[in-house]
Design an enzyme around this catalytic site. Structure first.
Site, short mmCIF file in Angstrom:
data_model
loop_
_atom_site.label_atom_id
_atom_site.label_comp_id
_atom_site.label_asym_id
_atom_site.label_seq_id
_atom_site.Cartn_x
_atom_site.Cartn_y
_atom_site.Cartn_z
N SER A 152 0.88 -1.18 0.00
CA SER A 152 0.00 0.00 0.00
C SER A 152 0.91 1.22 0.00
O SER A 152 2.12 1.10 0.26
CB SER A 152 -0.85 -0.03 1.27
OG SER A 152 -1.37 1.24 1.57
N TYR A 165 -2.78 -1.48 10.22
CA TYR A 165 -2.70 -1.55 8.75
C TYR A 165 -1.34 -1.04 8.28
O TYR A 165 -0.66 -1.69 7.48
CB TYR A 165 -3.84 -0.72 8.14
CG TYR A 165 -3.94 -0.83 6.63
CD1 TYR A 165 -4.56 -1.93 6.05
CD2 TYR A 165 -3.39 0.14 5.80
CE1 TYR A 165 -4.65 -2.04 4.67
CE2 TYR A 165 -3.48 0.03 4.42
CZ TYR A 165 -4.11 -1.05 3.86
OH TYR A 165 -4.20 -1.17 2.49
#
Ligand SMILES: NC(=O)c1ccc[n+]([C@@H]2O[C@H](COP(=O)([O-])OP(=O)(O)OC[C@H]3O[C@@H](n4cnc5c(N)ncnc54)[C@H](O)[C@@H]3O)[C@@H](O)[C@H]2O)c1
Length: 261
Positions: A152, A165
């Site tokens: 990401s 995350y």
């Protein structure tokens, strides 16, 4: 030297005859990787968590490729084992693994729930390790394979309200390097794709907030959010013979987002 130049062809990008596992490919970005692989000639084995598989099955079969499915929770070690055994039973080999399944959960930092931390680390990092480790043993016997992890923009940067995350996605790039080191000698390449802001169902509500939408869009040098087909070329490249000498790295598909201040 001419021999080397002449042997290169667009066939280097073909996935004809290959078998790919793409976790969570019945929705979201995973559908893009699985569809791209089918278009490049691969058959798909899809571990899915939610029951809906019709759309991705149709997309894969429309390319004349096979799609097989196994439903379960990737935080369950028994399911990880079933995924590997199931793919081998169905197709007899595993050429490509994409660790796409992931969750995120946003909360104010002081109240961040321990349960949400654990769930996100379990799905986004631990399951990536356990499934890759199990698949790697098959690929080592085969003496070939491609593992693609999904990072990401938060593999490189941090944002508020999502500590697990950010931590897991940084860890995914660490795992990518670990597997590259361990498996390179077996002709197995492990790389990552780190998507930036892709306009999907998952962030439809966030995009509807003009403050958030404009803040993000203004930071993307491309001046727009990405589409699903922006991801597909990178996935085929990293799954194919064309990327055989690339190992341990990540391609950011983010319109330049991660390069900006
Ligand atoms: N959408 C984006 O803009 C974006 C950006 C960067 C990275 N990513 C990453 O891309 C991947 C896919 O994200 P998406 O946007 O398509 O989200 P999504 O929610 O549409 O897909 C996530 C997939 O993971 C599966 N999943 C969740 N928990 C699971 C569990 N316990 N066991 C098995 N499967 C489980 C879901 O069922 C789903 O198929 C994720 O790893 C995400 O972090 C997405």
């Amino acid at each position: 030297m001419n021999e080397q130049l002449n042997r290169f062809s667009m066939d280097y990008f073909s996935l004809k005859g290959k078998v790919a596992i793409v976790t969570g490919a019945n929705m979201g970005l995973g559908m893009a990787y699985a569809t791209a692989f089918a278009k490049a000639g691969a058959d798909l084995y899809i571990p899915h968590f939610t029951p809906d598989t019709n759309e991705i099955k149709e997309l894969i079969e429309a390319q004349g490729q096979k799609a097989a499915f196994i439903q379960g929770d990737l935080t369950d070690p028994n399911y990880i084992e079933s995924v590997v055994k199931g793919c081998l039973r169905e197709y007899g080999k595993i050429d490509i693994l994409v660790n796409n399944a992931g969750v995120s959960s946003f909360h104010e930092f002081p109240d961040y729930p321990d349960k949400a931390w654990k769930q996100c680390i379990d799905v986004d990092l631990n399951a990536v390790y356990y499934l890759s480790h199990a698949v790697a043993k098959i690929m080592m016997e085969q003496k070939s394979g491609k593992i693609i992890n999904i990072g990401s923009a938060l593999s490189y940067t941090a944002d508020k309200k999502c500590p697990p995350y950010t931590t897991a996605k940084h860890g995914v790039l660490g795992l990518t390097k670990v597997f590259a080191n361990e498996l390179g000698e077996y002709n197995i390449q492990t790389n990552a794709i780190s998507p930036g802001f892709l306009a999907t169902e998952v962030n439809r509500e966030l995009r509807a907030d003009p403050n958030f939408y404009n803040k993000i869009t203004n930071r993307i040098p491309a001046g727009k959010w990405g589409d699903l087909d922006d991801l597909m070329g990178a996935a085929v490249f990293l799954a194919s013979h064309a990327s055989d000498y690339i190992n341990g790295w990540s391609i950011s598909v983010d319109g330049g987002f991660t390069t900006t201040l």
